[in-house]
Design a protein around this motif. Structure first.
Motif, short mmCIF file in Angstrom:
data_model
loop_
_atom_site.label_atom_id
_atom_site.label_comp_id
_atom_site.label_asym_id
_atom_site.label_seq_id
_atom_site.Cartn_x
_atom_site.Cartn_y
_atom_site.Cartn_z
N ALA A 1 0.84 -1.21 0.00
CA ALA A 1 0.00 0.00 0.00
C ALA A 1 0.86 1.25 0.00
CB ALA A 1 -0.93 -0.01 1.21
N LEU A 2 1.94 1.21 0.79
CA LEU A 2 2.82 2.37 0.84
C LEU A 2 3.63 2.50 -0.44
CD1 LEU A 2 4.05 2.03 4.53
CD2 LEU A 2 2.34 3.62 3.63
N LYS A 3 4.03 1.35 -1.01
CA LYS A 3 4.82 1.37 -2.24
C LYS A 3 4.01 1.91 -3.40
CE LYS A 3 8.71 0.21 -4.31
NZ LYS A 3 10.01 0.81 -3.94
N TYR A 4 2.80 1.45 -3.51
CA TYR A 4 1.91 1.93 -4.57
C TYR A 4 1.37 3.32 -4.25
CZ TYR A 4 1.48 -2.55 -7.09
OH TYR A 4 1.71 -3.68 -7.84
N SER A 5 1.35 3.65 -2.95
CA SER A 5 0.72 4.88 -2.46
C SER A 5 -0.74 4.95 -2.89
CB SER A 5 1.47 6.13 -2.97
OG SER A 5 0.99 7.29 -2.32
N MET A 6 -1.42 3.80 -2.75
CA MET A 6 -2.81 3.69 -3.16
C MET A 6 -3.63 3.11 -2.02
SD MET A 6 -2.76 2.45 -7.12
CE MET A 6 -2.01 3.47 -8.39
N GLN A 7 -4.67 3.83 -1.67
CA GLN A 7 -5.52 3.43 -0.56
C GLN A 7 -6.33 2.18 -0.87
OE1 GLN A 7 -8.62 5.62 2.54
NE2 GLN A 7 -7.73 6.76 0.87
N VAL A 8 -6.55 1.94 -2.17
CA VAL A 8 -7.38 0.81 -2.57
C VAL A 8 -6.78 -0.51 -2.12
CG1 VAL A 8 -6.32 0.61 -4.84
CG2 VAL A 8 -8.65 -0.23 -4.47
N ILE A 9 -5.46 -0.59 -2.08
CA ILE A 9 -4.81 -1.83 -1.64
C ILE A 9 -5.12 -2.09 -0.18
CG2 ILE A 9 -2.59 -2.96 -1.27
CD1 ILE A 9 -1.51 -1.45 -3.66
N ALA A 10 -4.97 -1.06 0.62
CA ALA A 10 -5.27 -1.21 2.04
C ALA A 10 -6.75 -1.52 2.26
CB ALA A 10 -4.89 0.07 2.79
N HIS A 11 -7.61 -0.90 1.47
CA HIS A 11 -9.05 -1.14 1.61
C HIS A 11 -9.41 -2.59 1.32
CE1 HIS A 11 -11.67 2.08 2.75
NE2 HIS A 11 -10.92 2.96 2.10
N ILE A 12 -9.03 -3.05 0.15
CA ILE A 12 -9.43 -4.39 -0.26
C ILE A 12 -8.63 -5.45 0.49
CG2 ILE A 12 -9.60 -5.96 -2.21
CD1 ILE A 12 -10.09 -3.57 -4.01
N GLY A 13 -7.34 -5.18 0.68
CA GLY A 13 -6.50 -6.18 1.30
C GLY A 13 -6.68 -6.30 2.80
N LEU A 14 -6.96 -5.19 3.48
CA LEU A 14 -7.06 -5.23 4.94
C LEU A 14 -8.51 -5.20 5.41
CD1 LEU A 14 -4.11 -2.88 5.96
CD2 LEU A 14 -4.19 -5.36 5.99
N VAL A 15 -9.21 -4.13 5.03
CA VAL A 15 -10.60 -4.04 5.47
C VAL A 15 -11.43 -5.17 4.87
CG1 VAL A 15 -12.65 -2.58 5.49
CG2 VAL A 15 -10.39 -1.56 5.73
N GLY A 16 -11.17 -5.51 3.60
CA GLY A 16 -11.90 -6.62 3.01
C GLY A 16 -11.65 -7.93 3.71
N ALA A 17 -10.51 -8.04 4.37
CA ALA A 17 -10.18 -9.28 5.08
C ALA A 17 -11.07 -9.49 6.31
CB ALA A 17 -8.72 -9.25 5.51
N TYR A 18 -11.76 -8.45 6.77
CA TYR A 18 -12.67 -8.61 7.90
C TYR A 18 -13.79 -9.62 7.59
CZ TYR A 18 -10.89 -4.61 10.55
OH TYR A 18 -10.11 -3.76 11.27
N ALA A 19 -14.13 -9.72 6.31
CA ALA A 19 -15.25 -10.60 5.95
C ALA A 19 -14.87 -12.07 5.98
CB ALA A 19 -15.74 -10.24 4.55
N VAL A 20 -13.59 -12.38 6.03
CA VAL A 20 -13.15 -13.77 5.94
C VAL A 20 -13.74 -14.65 7.04
CG1 VAL A 20 -11.12 -15.26 6.10
CG2 VAL A 20 -11.05 -13.22 4.67
N PRO A 21 -13.64 -14.29 8.30
CA PRO A 21 -14.17 -15.18 9.34
C PRO A 21 -15.66 -15.45 9.19
CG PRO A 21 -12.80 -13.46 10.29
CD PRO A 21 -13.03 -13.09 8.87
N PHE A 22 -16.39 -14.46 8.72
CA PHE A 22 -17.84 -14.62 8.63
C PHE A 22 -18.26 -15.44 7.41
CE2 PHE A 22 -16.88 -10.77 10.96
CZ PHE A 22 -17.56 -11.00 12.14
N LEU A 23 -17.46 -15.37 6.36
CA LEU A 23 -17.76 -16.18 5.18
C LEU A 23 -17.59 -17.67 5.46
CD1 LEU A 23 -16.06 -14.02 2.39
CD2 LEU A 23 -18.52 -14.38 2.73
N LEU A 24 -16.66 -18.02 6.32
CA LEU A 24 -16.36 -19.43 6.58
C LEU A 24 -16.86 -19.91 7.93
CD1 LEU A 24 -12.74 -19.72 5.17
CD2 LEU A 24 -14.88 -20.36 4.09
N SER A 25 -17.45 -19.02 8.69
CA SER A 25 -17.84 -19.40 10.04
C SER A 25 -19.01 -20.38 10.05
CB SER A 25 -18.25 -18.15 10.83
OG SER A 25 -18.74 -18.51 12.10
N LYS A 26 -18.94 -21.36 10.94
CA LYS A 26 -20.04 -22.29 11.16
C LYS A 26 -20.60 -22.15 12.57
CE LYS A 26 -18.87 -25.89 7.86
NZ LYS A 26 -18.60 -27.34 7.67
N GLY A 27 -20.32 -21.01 13.19
CA GLY A 27 -20.86 -20.76 14.52
C GLY A 27 -20.09 -21.42 15.63
N GLU A 28 -18.80 -21.71 15.40
CA GLU A 28 -18.03 -22.36 16.45
C GLU A 28 -17.79 -21.45 17.65
OE1 GLU A 28 -17.12 -22.07 13.35
OE2 GLU A 28 -16.56 -23.98 12.47
#
Length: 777
Positions: free
Chosen positions: A202-229
């Motif tokens: 993100a810093l190398k590209y100096s583009m916020q989109v990388i941080a958005h999709i790569g980091l904030v988008g990663a928040y959805a990972v646990p919920f996409l695969l969660s089975k309620g454990e």
């Protein structure tokens, strides 16, 4: 005479010649100005026909009899190129093709991978190890493509790289949490590496989109695969790693959208977990630990870039800092309050909050790391938490005190230091504090059926309300003091502070003692319960002293009379504000209607209870049942007096004075009728009060006529005629069918005489009444 006439002709001719020459000179001057302007604003490559300097040419022009030839310079406008047009006109096709489609595409790709993975998992199409390997290969393949394209297609490469990082997060989480293919240590090592690489990219590209999709988008990972454990520790650790990456970015870039997104997602996830899954026995330490971690990460993130670059904090920055602080305090309080040991540490927890902000404030001040607004904010947070530490330790009214104190502090800073953002932030805090105190009252009052001890007036509810009122009064005072020197808040803010804040303060001040009166009498009423078993019944019935409920209502009305009177008199003495005067009129109307339509009925019930002494063996019915009537009437008289003074000295409105007279005389008629019934009941007169009412109404109509004539008040005379008309209607519609002959005779004769007297007065004073205009009230 001829010589004189010749002289006149010569002078006239000379004057005409001079006038002509003056016109020529003016034309010459205008022409020179025009030529000079053309030379100044023409294109540099363009050369005018006359190359001679203007200074050399000027004498010839000035002495010439003919107007000079004006050289017109052509302004050459450069052609508008296609590139210039492209810069001015937004190209929708370009935006969609180069910007929007790739973001949609990578999002669809990530979702497709997630759906495919879930399908493969549910249908057991491939082994878990194969799924993970394929996922890593896809992520790394996209990453290789992104790196390959970076040199020539940097923006497109950034989007591809973001999607690759989201997939790698996705696969790593699945390998550990679902398939247990990776140990915990290795999983977190991989996630730390992925986060580090994403931050670096993100810093190398100096583009916020990388941080958005790569980091904030990663928040959805646990919920996409969660089975309620319910592996909350793993989830929060995962979120903490992502937020740590955002913190690192915060030292280099100030990407607001990234901070807002991660802040909102993190606290929403935490809040939903607290509301639905939190179990004190299992999660107490875990909840506090990650609460502190999230708070510290976002606190540092919001400060990092600003302090490093010494930039000024704007309203959104201040808002996020405050929200983060109060979320930490609010969640922490909620976790501690239900815990056996934590409930004893609420005051200490509040002091810890103050110490955190004090430490930051000290560093900022000593190292001069930020502007004065940031220092004031940190100092304000320290003072706020120190102020509420003791009330928090003793009682749960901390929310109201936090918001009220913070609102007062922010308004003071905003208005006195001319920091508009702070003043605007105080407005929603005022509303929140008001809502909070209403909720406090909802939980504190109305519990009179319980056995909880209660101390009237001297209790935490009154103390909280008085501190709230003090905060609002402080805001109003600051607004009044600095109103003439600056107006940083705009029209909307001025209206809010001038109208809404005083209204909120008055509502709270009035309501708290009204609620105390109600609570006191309600508790007496609840404690008066007795059980009596009547003959022939197998069960006992519960009876209450209804007089106590009546006293509650009438004392609230008396209190309203006193409060509204004081409000009007204070306005007359110190403020002289017309807006507050109109508020007093509205409150006066409310209190008067309440008394006439309900208060007099309650007083009649107290009188009947005194006369009949129902359940007198068990409940006391004293003379105060009647005496309180005259206390109420006395306070109503004080209220009428204060409104009269208000109309005379502050509002000074003729129409309102006329309305006041009509209301006053109507009230006198109404109350006098009630008092007649009251006295006749006390002296055990039955039925004849109907006759007495008719006679009294006739007498009052006569008295109103006399007053209207003597004071030359037309509206009073019209009111008197209306009373006489109502009396006649009553006489024919009701008295005729209910009175005996003697009563009818007495009623008709009395009323007839009174009407004749009224007519006589009109005739006797008709010149006085009609020849002159009525005087103003």
């Amino acid at each position: 005479m001829n010589e004189r006439e010749n002289k006149i002709d010569q002078l006239t001719a000379k004057l005409e010649e001079l006038s002509k020459r003056q016109g020529l000179f003016q034309r010459d001057i205008d022409a020179l100005k025009e030529e000079l302007d053309m030379l100044r604003y023409a294109e540099p490559s363009f050369k005018p026909q006359a190359e001679q300097p203007l200074v050399a040419k000027a004498p010839e022009v000035l002495i010439s009899a003919e107007p000079p030839k004006v050289v017109v310079a052509r302004t050459i406008t450069p052609p508008v190129t296609e590139s210039a047009k492209a810069k001015k006109v937004f190209n929708l096709e370009k935006f969609i093709g180069e910007n929007l489609i790739n973001k949609i595409g990578i999002a669809v790709l990530v979702i497709g991978v997630a759906i495919g993975a879930k399908y493969a998992i549910e249908h057991q199409l491939i082994s878990p190890l194969t799924r993970i390997i394929l996922g890593y290969l896809m992520g790394l393949g996209l990453l290789g493509v992104a790196i390959r394209l970076k040199k020539n297609y940097e923006s497109f490469s950034a989007v591809i790289l973001s999607g690759a990082m989201a997939i790698l997060y996705f696969i790593t989480f699945a390998a550990y949490s679902i398939y247990h293919l990776l140990p915990q240590e290795l999983t977190f090592a991989i996630m730390v590496m992925l986060t580090t690489f994403t931050v670096f990219a993100a810093l190398k590209y100096s583009m916020q989109v990388i941080a958005h999709i790569g980091l904030v988008g990663a928040y959805a990972v646990p919920f996409l695969l969660s089975k309620g454990e319910g592996k909350v520790a793993i989830l929060f650790s995962y979120m903490a790693i992502i937020n740590a990456g955002i913190l690192v970015i915060g030292f280099r870039k100030y990407w607001k959208a990234l901070y807002y997104s991660s802040f909102a997602i993190t606290w929403l996830i935490y809040m939903s977990w607290i509301a639905t899954k939190y179990d004190m026995a299992q999660h107490f330490g875990l909840a506090l630990t990650f609460l502190a971690i999230f708070f510290a990460i976002f606190y540092t993130t919001f400060l990092a870039y600003k302090l490093k670059r010494l930039e000024k904090f704007v309203i959104t920055d201040v808002g996020l800092l405050l929200l983060n602080s109060f979320l930490f305090f609010g969640f922490g309080y909620g976790i501690l309050v239900d815990h056996p040991l934590g409930g004893q540490l609420l005051g200490i927890f509040t002091v810890i909050n103050a110490l955190i902000h004090f430490g930051v404030c000290t560093v900022i001040y000593r190292l001069k790391l930020a502007d004065r607004n940031m220092f004031y904010l940190m100092a304000g947070l320290v003072l706020t938490f120190i102020t509420i530490a003791i009330p928090v330790q003793l009682n749960g009214s901390w929310v109201t005190l936090v918001w009220a104190g913070e609102a007062a502090l922010l308004f003071w800073i905003g208005r006195t230091k001319n920091v508009t953002a702070y003043e605007w932030m105080s407005y929603p805090l005022i509303i929140l504090a008001f809502i909070s105190i209403l909720q406090d009252w909802q939980g504190a009052y109305g519990q009179y059926m319980s056995t909880i001890d209660y101390t009237p007036v001297f209790n935490i509810n009154v103390l909280t309300a008085m501190l709230f009122v003090a905060a609002m009064g402080f805001i109003i005072r600051i607004n009044h003091t600095y109103q003439g020197t600056q107006e940083p808040n705009g029209k909307g803010g001025s209206v809010f502070i001038a109208i809404a804040t005083p209204a909120i303060m008055l509502i709270v001040l009035y309501s708290i003692f009204s609620l105390e009166i109600s609570e006191y009498w309600n508790r007496l009423y609840a404690s008066s319960a007795i059980e009596l078993k009547e003959a022939g019944l197998d069960y006992a019935e519960t009876y209450y002293n209804n007089d106590l409920g009546y006293f509650r209502t009438i004392w609230q009305i008396i209190y309203s009379f006193a409060f509204f009177s004081i409000l009007a008199l204070v306005n007359i003495r110190w403020f002289k504000r017309k807006s507050l005067g109109y508020v007093s009129l509205v409150l006066f109307g409310y209190a008067l209607l309440l008394f006439l339509f309900y208060g007099l009925y309650i007083l009649s019930e107290l009188r009947d209870s005194y006369i009949h002494k129902e359940l007198g063996l068990y409940f006391k019915h004293g003379g105060f049942n009647v005496g309180i009537r005259y206390i109420a009437l006395a306070l109503l008289g004080v209220l009428y007096f204060s409104i009269f003074k208000l109309l005379k000295e502050v509002l000074q409105n003729k129409a309102l004075r006329v309305t006041y007279d009509i209301v006053l005389f109507t009230s006198i008629w109404w109350i006098a009728s009630s008092e007649l019934i009251n006295l006749m009941d006390l002296f055990y007169f039955e039925n004849p009060y109907r006759l007495a009412l008719s006679i009294m109404w006739g007498i009052m109509a006569l008295l109103f006529i006399i007053w209207g004539i003597s004071k030359k008040r037309k509206h009073i005379r019209i009111l008197a005629i209306a009373v006489a008309g109502i009396t006649l209607i009553k006489l024919f519609a009701y008295d005729m069918s209910h009175f005996d002959t003697i009563a009818k005779t007495l009623a008709f004769v009395s009323l007839g005489i009174l009407l004749l007297v009224i007519s006589f007065l009109y005739n006797k004073y008709k010149h006085f009444i009609f020849d002159d205009n009525d005087t103003n009230p």
